[in-house]
Design an enzyme around this catalytic site. Structure first.
Site, short mmCIF file in Angstrom:
data_model
loop_
_atom_site.label_atom_id
_atom_site.label_comp_id
_atom_site.label_asym_id
_atom_site.label_seq_id
_atom_site.Cartn_x
_atom_site.Cartn_y
_atom_site.Cartn_z
N GLU A 1 -32.30 -9.11 71.61
CA GLU A 1 -31.15 -8.97 71.00
C GLU A 1 -29.89 -9.71 71.82
O GLU A 1 -28.72 -9.63 71.43
CB GLU A 1 -31.15 -7.59 70.77
CG GLU A 1 -32.01 -7.14 69.68
CD GLU A 1 -32.14 -7.88 68.57
OE1 GLU A 1 -31.08 -8.25 67.75
OE2 GLU A 1 -33.39 -8.26 67.95
N CYS A 2 -30.10 -9.61 73.01
CA CYS A 2 -28.91 -10.10 74.11
C CYS A 2 -28.78 -11.58 74.30
O CYS A 2 -29.87 -12.11 74.67
CB CYS A 2 -28.90 -9.17 75.37
SG CYS A 2 -27.84 -9.70 76.60
N GLY A 3 -27.57 -12.13 74.11
CA GLY A 3 -27.51 -13.56 74.33
C GLY A 3 -27.62 -13.86 75.90
O GLY A 3 -28.29 -15.14 75.93
N ARG B 1 -31.36 -14.05 76.37
CA ARG B 1 -31.97 -14.77 76.06
C ARG B 1 -31.68 -16.33 76.71
O ARG B 1 -32.62 -17.09 76.80
CB ARG B 1 -31.61 -15.34 74.46
CG ARG B 1 -32.14 -14.34 73.61
CD ARG B 1 -32.10 -14.64 72.14
NE ARG B 1 -30.73 -14.85 71.63
CZ ARG B 1 -29.78 -13.96 71.22
NH1 ARG B 1 -30.23 -12.64 71.15
NH2 ARG B 1 -28.67 -14.34 70.91
#
Length: 147
Positions: free
Chosen positions: A17-19, A22
């Site tokens: 969920e964390c940019g 990612r």
């Protein structure tokens, strides 16, 4: 010709969920490496492992503590009188408090914030251009860091 991803002992403690997380995962893969991905919210590290990761990264437990989107404030974790043990207790009880992405490679352990910090942990360079999810260029077509 695309080369097959190499097996290198790189582990990423990842939150999909964390940019930032990612982007780090994508940069590891852009180096031709398929890392071991640990979704630490589903499979948190044991306390001894967390303590070793903190020490190997040269951090303090407070350095690894995440505030945004966590119960940090409700738990009063901003109190400077809290011991390292108390902070680790909180991370064990609430893994969302562990900041990410934490990357382990043969070249060291690091909290990769900003995401470009992962480049220092990769044994080989990038295999092509890389642009972060937000559109920020990081690596040019020749595999060099963009200044």
């Amino acid at each position: 010709m695309t080369s097959k991803p190499q097996t290198t002992d790189i582990v990423i403690y990842h939150n999909p969920e964390c940019g930032t997380s990612r982007n780090v995962l994508a940069m590891v893969r852009n180096a031709g490496i398929e890392p071991h991905v640990v979704e630490y919210l589903k499979t948190p590290p044991s306390r001894p492992l967390l303590e070793r990761l903190i020490a190997r990264a040269g951090l303090t437990p407070r350095d690894l503590l995440r505030e945004k989107g966590t119960p940090y404030a409700e738990l009063g974790l901003g109190d400077p009188a809290l011991s390292d043990e108390a902070l680790i207790d909180a991370m064990m009880a609430h893994p969302i408090l562990i900041n990410r992405p934490l990357v382990v490679s043969p070249l060291g352990v690091r909290l990769c914030r900003p995401s470009e910090a992962v480049l220092d942990l990769l044994p080989d360079g990038q295999q092509g251009a890389f642009v972060k999810e937000d559109g920020t260029p990081v690596i040019d077509a020749a595999g060099n860091r963009v200044a």
